[in-house]
Design a protein around this motif. Structure first.
Motif, mmCIF file in Angstrom:
data_model
loop_
_atom_site.group_PDB
_atom_site.id
_atom_site.type_symbol
_atom_site.label_atom_id
_atom_site.label_comp_id
_atom_site.label_asym_id
_atom_site.label_seq_id
_atom_site.Cartn_x
_atom_site.Cartn_y
_atom_site.Cartn_z
ATOM 1 N N THR A 1 -3.580 5.272 -19.528
ATOM 2 C CA THR A 1 -2.194 5.479 -18.645
ATOM 3 C C THR A 1 -2.129 7.039 -18.378
ATOM 4 O O THR A 1 -2.303 8.115 -19.516
ATOM 5 N N GLU A 2 -2.137 7.659 -17.330
ATOM 6 C CA GLU A 2 -1.711 9.148 -16.809
ATOM 7 C C GLU A 2 -0.475 9.293 -16.612
ATOM 8 O O GLU A 2 0.338 9.913 -16.691
ATOM 9 N N ARG A 3 0.245 8.016 -15.719
ATOM 10 C CA ARG A 3 1.495 8.265 -15.199
ATOM 11 C C ARG A 3 2.180 6.674 -15.056
ATOM 12 O O ARG A 3 1.278 6.074 -14.537
ATOM 13 N N TYR A 4 3.366 6.483 -15.688
ATOM 14 C CA TYR A 4 4.112 5.241 -15.590
ATOM 15 C C TYR A 4 5.234 5.171 -14.714
ATOM 16 O O TYR A 4 5.854 6.441 -14.890
ATOM 17 N N LEU A 5 5.282 4.525 -13.691
ATOM 18 C CA LEU A 5 6.329 4.722 -12.949
ATOM 19 C C LEU A 5 7.012 3.287 -12.776
ATOM 20 O O LEU A 5 6.821 2.333 -12.625
ATOM 21 N N PRO A 6 8.401 3.606 -13.294
ATOM 22 C CA PRO A 6 9.076 2.096 -13.416
ATOM 23 C C PRO A 6 9.457 1.678 -12.003
ATOM 24 O O PRO A 6 9.477 2.355 -10.940
ATOM 25 N N ALA A 7 9.980 0.353 -11.900
ATOM 26 C CA ALA A 7 10.308 -0.173 -10.923
ATOM 27 C C ALA A 7 11.147 0.361 -9.826
ATOM 28 O O ALA A 7 10.900 0.319 -8.715
ATOM 29 N N SER A 8 12.377 0.924 -10.411
ATOM 30 C CA SER A 8 13.160 1.752 -9.871
ATOM 31 C C SER A 8 12.744 2.960 -9.014
ATOM 32 O O SER A 8 13.229 3.190 -7.944
ATOM 33 N N PHE A 9 11.476 3.418 -9.574
ATOM 34 C CA PHE A 9 10.914 4.500 -8.873
ATOM 35 C C PHE A 9 9.762 4.137 -7.865
ATOM 36 O O PHE A 9 9.903 4.875 -6.590
ATOM 37 N N SER A 10 8.991 3.144 -8.273
ATOM 38 C CA SER A 10 8.056 2.549 -7.072
ATOM 39 C C SER A 10 8.769 1.652 -5.988
ATOM 40 O O SER A 10 7.830 1.615 -4.936
ATOM 41 N N SER B 1 0.956 -1.267 -0.093
ATOM 42 C CA SER B 1 0.038 0.160 0.138
ATOM 43 C C SER B 1 0.966 1.353 -0.023
ATOM 44 O O SER B 1 0.484 2.267 -0.588
ATOM 45 N N ASP B 2 2.004 1.422 0.526
ATOM 46 C CA ASP B 2 3.009 2.309 0.407
ATOM 47 C C ASP B 2 3.267 2.666 -0.746
ATOM 48 O O ASP B 2 3.352 3.792 -1.408
ATOM 49 N N MET B 3 3.578 1.431 -1.661
ATOM 50 C CA MET B 3 4.213 1.810 -3.115
ATOM 51 C C MET B 3 2.959 2.190 -4.009
ATOM 52 O O MET B 3 3.090 3.357 -4.670
#
Length: 422
Positions: free
Chosen positions: A401-410, A156-158
């Motif tokens: 899609t409005e925003r894509y967050l790569p794994a490194s960011f999430s 949930s934090d992610m």
């Protein structure tokens, strides 16, 4: 008690498929709510796990030193209760089912994780694994982490981190109302929402914070009246299942003109319930969504979604969870790498393991057994409107899609201090 073996799928008629079809199946025991107010959520999981298992079995099953084995799903209806879930766990232990899958309640996941820890200490020759596809309480991969537990959903934090990244740039968001379900997940989510909003948008005022009994509210109009009275322009909620559908329906019926930032607003009847009122106003966060591939014509993502819809063509069957397919694929590969279904060997093979297909990549962080993967924040649109090729559940509304967050960011830090078996 509801114990139901779903299938041991008929495999390929020739070659390795025939070998797998005659071998002892590797059973996955799913414990979740299949009746009551969240039955639709549980049945969606059954369809997703079944479909993912079919894909593994269609390629010959899981290769072990004694040959290929099919996967088989067995379900237990815990009616969304902790005690029923623990009864289901004992039943599966008696049947020597070593792989447990669960997700639609963090309270249940925490209880199962603790019970499996104790079981594995007492009976090391019959150890079990817990594969978590949806229970998002961060404690499960932080202070209450376990070597025997693996989470394949973003916690949930992610998820909140992703949503608040979008809220941060939404200059119309000035007054936020928090509403959630009154159990461990909802309680934590309210705290982290406040913390993240304060850090990213200190000018935003949190004008309300409600927790309601989970699965028991039939009429959310009193809550909607409180949201209206607060002057909120934005609602943040982690509600899921009927608790989300009934909330957004009450908002629609009352003509409540606010934005909804949700964890699950793209599913289980929510788009149809809110209708035109949600266009451009309802957002959801997930590891993938059906229109994620719209930047490339006839993409692999589109093909993946179309194949699932051919398998489950009814509108009410339309809820595809990529993370559950990732989970089954990574499990099959880990069993093959371990050369065994021994829980400790499979767990070690899962640590640091990765998944990759034409449109998604993920890896299992060894430190806390939290899957690291991209996240999408998507916004509700009418079908056919600007990149929305697929609607949700035949509603005429889909998500773009409005925003894509790569794994490194999430990815977020962990406080897990895992005790590993010798």
């Amino acid at each position: 008690m509801n114990i139901k073996p779903l299938f041991a799928m008929a495999l390929l008629a020739l070659g390795t498929g025939a070998d797998a079809g005659s071998a002892e199946p590797i059973r996955i025991g799913m414990i979740d709510g299949l009746s009551g107010p969240f039955a639709n959520a549980g049945q969606a999981v059954v369809r997703n796990l079944s479909y993912a298992i079919e894909q593994v079995n269609a390629r010959g099953g899981v290769k072990l030193p004694d040959g290929r084995h099919p996967l088989e799903l067995v379900t237990y209806d815990n009616k969304q209760g902790v005690e029923e879930a623990l009864t289901g766990l004992r039943h599966f232990a008696d049947r020597r089912i070593r792989i447990i899958a669960q997700g639609n309640s963090s309270a249940v996941a925490l209880a199962l994780s603790e019970a499996i820890d104790k079981h594995n200490s007492r009976t090391p020759e019959q150890r079990m694994l817990l594969l978590n596809y949806a229970a998002v309480d961060p404690a499960l991969t932080n202070e209450k982490c376990s070597f025997w537990h693996f989470r394949f959903d973003a916690n949930s934090d992610m998820r909140m981190h992703a949503l608040t990244e979008v809220i941060k740039t939404d200059r119309s968001a000035r007054r936020v109302y928090l509403i959630g379900q009154d159990y461990s997940f909802g309680q934590h989510l309210a705290r982290v929402a406040r913390d993240q909003l304060a850090a990213k948008r200190p000018d935003i005022a949190v004008v309300g914070d409600d927790l309601h009994p989970i699965g028991k509210i039939k009429d959310f109009s009193p809550y909607v009246a409180k949201i209206r009275a607060s002057g909120a322009d934005t609602v943040v909620t982690g509600n899921w299942g009927n608790d989300l559908t009934l909330l957004v329906k009450a908002a629609k019926d009352a003509g409540l003109n606010v934005k909804f930032y949700t964890f699950y607003g793209n599913s289980l009847g929510a788009p149809a319930a809110i209708g035109d009122a949600g266009v451009g106003r309802v957002r959801a966060v997930a590891e993938w969504h059906p229109n994620a591939g719209q930047d490339a014509a006839d993409s692999a993502s589109d093909a993946y979604y179309r194949a699932f819809r051919r398998r489950y063509p009814q509108p009410e069957q339309d809820y595809l969870h990529l993370r559950m397919h990732v989970m089954i694929d990574m499990l099959a590969n880990a069993i093959e790498k371990a050369g065994s279904v021994d829980a400790a060997a499979v767990a070690r093979a899962l640590e640091g393991a990765s998944f990759r297909n034409a449109f998604h990549e993920a890896s299992m962080r060894a430190a806390d057994h939290q899957l690291q993967q991209p996240l999408y924040v998507s916004v509700m649109r009418k079908s056919g409107d600007g990149g929305v090729q697929f609607d949700n559940e035949g509603s005429g509304y889909g998500f773009r899609t409005e925003r894509y967050l790569p794994a490194s960011f999430s990815a977020l830090p962990t406080s897990c201090r895992m005790q590993r078996p010798r």
